[in-house]
Scaffold this active site. Structure first.
Site, PDB file in Angstrom:
ATOM      1  N   GLU A  95       0.855  -1.194   0.000  1.00 50.04           N
ATOM      2  CA  GLU A  95       0.000   0.000   0.000  1.00 50.04           C
ATOM      3  C   GLU A  95       0.887   1.239   0.000  1.00 50.04           C
ATOM      4  OE1 GLU A  95      -3.386   0.917  -0.248  1.00 50.04           O
ATOM      5  OE2 GLU A  95      -2.352   2.839  -0.211  1.00 50.04           O
ATOM      6  N   LYS A  96       0.607   2.158  -0.931  1.00 51.00           N
ATOM      7  CA  LYS A  96       1.460   3.352  -1.021  1.00 51.00           C
ATOM      8  C   LYS A  96       0.991   4.467  -0.089  1.00 51.00           C
ATOM      9  CE  LYS A  96      -0.715   5.246  -5.239  1.00 51.00           C
ATOM     10  NZ  LYS A  96      -1.449   6.431  -4.831  1.00 51.00           N
ATOM     11  N   GLY A 101      -7.037   0.746   3.835  1.00 49.13           N
ATOM     12  CA  GLY A 101      -8.475   1.072   3.796  1.00 49.13           C
ATOM     13  C   GLY A 101      -8.872   1.766   2.508  1.00 49.13           C
ATOM     14  N   LYS A 128     -19.851   9.040   5.719  1.00 57.65           N
ATOM     15  CA  LYS A 128     -20.957   8.586   6.571  1.00 57.65           C
ATOM     16  C   LYS A 128     -20.864   9.201   7.964  1.00 57.65           C
ATOM     17  CE  LYS A 128     -21.868   7.290   3.275  1.00 57.65           C
ATOM     18  NZ  LYS A 128     -21.304   7.067   1.931  1.00 57.65           N
ATOM     19  N   GLY A 132     -23.102  17.265 -10.584  1.00 57.13           N
ATOM     20  CA  GLY A 132     -23.220  15.799 -10.571  1.00 57.13           C
ATOM     21  C   GLY A 132     -24.063  15.360  -9.383  1.00 57.13           C
ATOM     22  N   GLY A 152     -25.083  12.246  -8.586  1.00 54.33           N
ATOM     23  CA  GLY A 152     -25.019  10.814  -8.289  1.00 54.33           C
ATOM     24  C   GLY A 152     -25.006  10.650  -6.774  1.00 54.33           C
ATOM     25  N   ILE A 160     -22.563  10.454  -4.570  1.00 57.35           N
ATOM     26  CA  ILE A 160     -21.666  11.342  -3.819  1.00 57.35           C
ATOM     27  C   ILE A 160     -22.232  12.770  -3.797  1.00 57.35           C
ATOM     28  CG2 ILE A 160     -19.312  12.277  -3.672  1.00 57.35           C
ATOM     29  CD1 ILE A 160     -18.309   9.698  -5.021  1.00 57.35           C
ATOM     30  N   ALA A 195     -17.699  -0.275  -2.556  1.00 53.97           N
ATOM     31  CA  ALA A 195     -16.783  -0.991  -1.665  1.00 53.97           C
ATOM     32  C   ALA A 195     -17.189  -2.449  -1.492  1.00 53.97           C
ATOM     33  CB  ALA A 195     -16.755  -0.281  -0.309  1.00 53.97           C
ATOM     34  N   HIS A 201     -43.647  -5.506  15.556  1.00 53.53           N
ATOM     35  CA  HIS A 201     -44.356  -4.228  15.476  1.00 53.53           C
ATOM     36  C   HIS A 201     -43.995  -3.403  16.698  1.00 53.53           C
ATOM     37  CE1 HIS A 201     -47.463  -1.290  14.721  1.00 53.53           C
ATOM     38  NE2 HIS A 201     -47.796  -1.385  15.996  1.00 53.53           N
TER      39      HIS A 201
HETATM   40  P1  FAD Z   1      -9.522   1.950  -3.360  1.00 52.95           P
HETATM   41  O1  FAD Z   1     -10.367   2.087  -2.171  1.00 52.95           O
HETATM   42  O2  FAD Z   1      -9.328   3.123  -4.242  1.00 52.95           O
HETATM   43  O3  FAD Z   1      -8.117   1.427  -2.829  1.00 52.95           O
HETATM   44  C1  FAD Z   1      -7.015   1.285  -3.670  1.00 52.95           C
HETATM   45  C2  FAD Z   1      -5.759   1.371  -2.852  1.00 52.95           C
HETATM   46  O4  FAD Z   1      -4.644   1.076  -3.677  1.00 52.95           O
HETATM   47  C3  FAD Z   1      -5.497   2.770  -2.288  1.00 52.95           C
HETATM   48  O5  FAD Z   1      -5.267   2.678  -0.896  1.00 52.95           O
HETATM   49  C4  FAD Z   1      -4.252   3.257  -3.030  1.00 52.95           C
HETATM   50  O6  FAD Z   1      -3.428   4.077  -2.236  1.00 52.95           O
HETATM   51  C5  FAD Z   1      -3.566   1.934  -3.340  1.00 52.95           C
HETATM   52  N1  FAD Z   1      -2.671   1.996  -4.495  1.00 52.95           N
HETATM   53  C6  FAD Z   1      -2.957   2.510  -5.731  1.00 52.95           C
HETATM   54  N2  FAD Z   1      -1.896   2.349  -6.560  1.00 52.95           N
HETATM   55  C7  FAD Z   1      -0.939   1.719  -5.827  1.00 52.95           C
HETATM   56  C8  FAD Z   1       0.381   1.282  -6.119  1.00 52.95           C
HETATM   57  N3  FAD Z   1       0.906   1.443  -7.336  1.00 52.95           N
HETATM   58  N4  FAD Z   1       1.093   0.696  -5.136  1.00 52.95           N
HETATM   59  C9  FAD Z   1       0.562   0.518  -3.883  1.00 52.95           C
HETATM   60  N5  FAD Z   1      -0.675   0.910  -3.562  1.00 52.95           N
HETATM   61  C10 FAD Z   1      -1.416   1.500  -4.514  1.00 52.95           C
HETATM   62  N6  FAD Z   1     -18.834   2.746  -1.839  1.00 52.95           N
HETATM   63  C11 FAD Z   1     -19.769   2.092  -1.129  1.00 52.95           C
HETATM   64  O7  FAD Z   1     -19.955   0.889  -1.326  1.00 52.95           O
HETATM   65  N7  FAD Z   1     -20.518   2.745  -0.189  1.00 52.95           N
HETATM   66  C12 FAD Z   1     -20.370   4.063   0.070  1.00 52.95           C
HETATM   67  O8  FAD Z   1     -21.055   4.619   0.916  1.00 52.95           O
HETATM   68  C13 FAD Z   1     -19.391   4.778  -0.675  1.00 52.95           C
HETATM   69  N8  FAD Z   1     -19.195   6.088  -0.446  1.00 52.95           N
HETATM   70  C14 FAD Z   1     -18.239   6.740  -1.151  1.00 52.95           C
HETATM   71  C15 FAD Z   1     -18.064   8.096  -0.920  1.00 52.95           C
HETATM   72  C16 FAD Z   1     -17.099   8.807  -1.614  1.00 52.95           C
HETATM   73  C17 FAD Z   1     -16.915  10.279  -1.328  1.00 52.95           C
HETATM   74  C18 FAD Z   1     -16.282   8.123  -2.568  1.00 52.95           C
HETATM   75  C19 FAD Z   1     -15.221   8.866  -3.327  1.00 52.95           C
HETATM   76  C20 FAD Z   1     -16.454   6.781  -2.813  1.00 52.95           C
HETATM   77  C21 FAD Z   1     -17.435   6.072  -2.113  1.00 52.95           C
HETATM   78  N9  FAD Z   1     -17.654   4.714  -2.341  1.00 52.95           N
HETATM   79  C22 FAD Z   1     -18.625   4.062  -1.635  1.00 52.95           C
HETATM   80  C23 FAD Z   1     -16.872   3.950  -3.334  1.00 52.95           C
HETATM   81  C24 FAD Z   1     -15.749   3.139  -2.648  1.00 52.95           C
HETATM   82  O9  FAD Z   1     -14.960   3.999  -1.879  1.00 52.95           O
HETATM   83  C25 FAD Z   1     -14.898   2.424  -3.702  1.00 52.95           C
HETATM   84  O10 FAD Z   1     -15.721   1.670  -4.551  1.00 52.95           O
HETATM   85  C26 FAD Z   1     -13.891   1.497  -3.025  1.00 52.95           C
HETATM   86  O11 FAD Z   1     -13.020   2.224  -2.198  1.00 52.95           O
HETATM   87  C27 FAD Z   1     -13.085   0.724  -4.074  1.00 52.95           C
HETATM   88  O12 FAD Z   1     -12.191  -0.113  -3.424  1.00 52.95           O
HETATM   89  P2  FAD Z   1     -10.807  -0.549  -4.084  1.00 52.95           P
HETATM   90  O13 FAD Z   1     -10.107  -1.385  -3.050  1.00 52.95           O
HETATM   91  O14 FAD Z   1     -11.043  -1.113  -5.413  1.00 52.95           O
HETATM   92  O15 FAD Z   1     -10.004   0.794  -4.328  1.00 52.95           O
END
Ligand code: FAD
Length: 464
Positions: free
Chosen positions: A36-37, A41, A53, A178, A180, A182, A317, A443
């Site tokens: 993780e860079k 989380g 949230k 937008g 959506g 967010i 997520a 209820h």
């Molecule tokens: P990410 O969470 O983006 O994690 C990717 C990780 O990879 C990051 O920590 C990054 O630092 C790391 N990384 C990237 N490149 C490298 C590299 N080269 N080397 C090492 N590490 C690297 N989803 C929901 O289901 N419910 C919600 O309520 C919700 N609310 C949201 C609210 C906001 C404001 C936003 C922006 C998004 C929300 N989402 C929500 C969407 C959700 O956050 C994403 O779908 C989810 O985080 C995707 O998970 P992921 O693990 O694929 O990617």
């Protein structure tokens, strides 16, 4: 350039895809490393689901002042300071960050802090010079806010979702481009804290991917709480000045108007992080930025898998985590159910009233020429909803006309994001509307609205 012990799995990125996949891999006895860079989380915990949230929760507490006043409690809001709201949201994030690191340790996962890239079919290079040797690689690098030409983030007046979560002082006014999930969540948060909010959406209703009837109720509720909602309006230009931004909007007839606000929040979507991670070193190509994958999230290179926001499935997520679990189970030689069924993915939007859904919307059913029967039950007919002062909203269910199989469920109202799971469990267990209609529900509860909506399919709702 040291080559370390061979891993079974090396995961790039510790977001909800990466860290969940790593824990699952540890549970299944795979020698696993996650790189993780930034912070564990990912976007979800640090700049997405969790801090937003928490702000929604604090906005709800703030918004209940009116009710407390009605109880005779006197308030002086002079000492209200949004900086402490922001601080509290970051504390929640920090606590959960520590929780993930603890879980990784507990499951004997090696966590390496650094930037990683694929340097071969079984090699991952880290920014500190190390190269890891591994049987499989999982790309879980997530996504970032999409930037649109003419609306580039300056992080001061033109904000991304990350920026608005970093604000320590409220703007007087905010135009959100937008509507959506967010956009709607921040419209609710900012408006509740007293910011003058204009919410702009190019599509003909807010939450363009949700059912139009549900979106219309949300729009009405937003308008009632003094959010200015402009649907069918395309933002065409944004100009910055000393005192804020001027956004020119175009309506469907080509008419133009300009909205002035102190700040703008641009939430036009997200972009997958698939650049500079070494895909070219193994000959992997993306499609519109996303990595094409098989039913078990395997890319065109057998040893490389991709999950979460880097694949073209809903950017959520819970989708990211489930995809990672499926990929890891497949790598471990288990036989997981392939690819999540899109119709069974819950969508949840946490503004007030909340919106939650799964399956077909009415528009989609019509477009696909799928026959359906619909039943709608209003929350205003549910004792608990009235008792707690949350009577606005509906439960809408779409079923196959003959079998009464649930093909879509759409809820708007208090706690909709919790309520949706009863209907979803029924769908995924292949239960029919009658199974829910006949089950005894406590209820008074909001869950009675699900039972009543299912009864309404037969025209047999008791309270409406
Ligand atoms: P990410 O969470 O983006 O994690 C990717 C990780 O990879 C990051 O920590 C990054 O630092 C790391 N990384 C990237 N490149 C490298 C590299 N080269 N080397 C090492 N590490 C690297 N989803 C929901 O289901 N419910 C919600 O309520 C919700 N609310 C949201 C609210 C906001 C404001 C936003 C922006 C998004 C929300 N989402 C929500 C969407 C959700 O956050 C994403 O779908 C989810 O985080 C995707 O998970 P992921 O693990 O694929 O990617």
């Amino acid at each position: 350039m040291a080559v370390h012990d061979k891993y079974d799995v090396v995961i790039i990125g510790a977001g909800p895809a990466g860290y969940v996949g790593a824990i699952k891999a540890g549970q299944l006895g795979l020698k696993t490393c996650v790189i993780e860079k930034d912070k564990c989380g990912g976007i979800c915990l640090n700049w997405g689901c969790i801090p937003s949230k928490n702000l929604i929760h604090q906005a709800q507490v703030f918004g209940s002042i009116q009710e407390l006043k009605e109880m005779g409690i006197k308030f002086n809001l002079d000492s209200f300071n949004y900086a402490s709201v922001h601080k509290k949201s970051r504390k929640v994030v920090e606590r959960l960050n520590r929780g993930i690191e603890f879980l990784l340790k507990k499951n004997k996962i090696e966590l390496i802090k650094g930037k990683a890239s694929i340097s071969g079919k079984s090699k991952v290079s880290i920014s500190d010079g190390r190269v890891l040797d591994t049987k499989t690689i999982i790309v879980a690098t997530g996504s970032r806010p999409a930037e649109v030409p003419g609306f580039e983030f300056d992080h001061k007046q033109v904000l991304s979702s990350n920026d608005i979560l970093s604000l320590q002082q409220l703007p007087e006014s905010l135009v959100i481009l937008g509507a959506g999930a967010i956009g709607c969540e921040f419209a609710y948060i900012m408006n509740t804290f007293g910011v003058k909010v204009t919410l702009v959406e190019m599509a003909d209703h807010v939450l363009p991917f949700e059912d139009a009837e549900i979106a219309a109720i949300l729009e009405k509720s937003f308008q009632k709480s003094s959010i200015d909602v402009l649907t069918g309006h395309k933002a065409v230009t944004l100009t910055k000045s000393d005192d804020g931004v001027d956004v020119t909007l175009e309506d469907p007839e080509g008419g133009r108007r300009t909205i002035k606000a102190q700040k703008s929040l641009c939430v036009f979507g997200r972009k997958p992080n698939t650049e500079n991670i070494g895909l070219e070193n193994v000959g992997l190509k993306t499609d519109n930025g996303y990595l094409p994958v098989s039913d078990f999230y395997q890319t065109a290179v057998d040893s490389v898998f991709a999950v979460g926001d880097v694949v073209a499935t809903p950017l959520l997520a819970h989708v990211a985590s489930k995809e990672a679990e499926i990929a890891v189970e497949y790598i471990a030689g288990q036989h997981p159910e392939p690819r999540i069924e899109i119709e069974a993915i819950p969508s949840a939007i946490y503004c007030e009233p909340q919106v939650a859904s799964f399956g077909l919307t009415e528009d989609k059913a019509k477009q696909a020429d799928i026959a359906y029967q619909k039943a709608v039950f209003p929350l205003s007919a549910i004792g608990k909803a009235v008792a707690i002062g949350k009577p606005d909203g509906i439960v809408k269910v779409l079923v196959s006309p003959d079998s009464h199989e649930i093909i879509g469920c759409h809820i708007i109202g208090h706690d909709a994001t919790e309520l949706i799971h009863e209907a979803l469990l029924a769908k995924s267990s292949e239960l029919l509307t009658d199974d829910i209609a006949c089950m005894v529900h406590a209820h008074p509860t909001l869950s009675e609205s699900i039972m009543e909506a299912m009864r309404a399919v037969e025209g047999m709702a008791i309270h409406y």
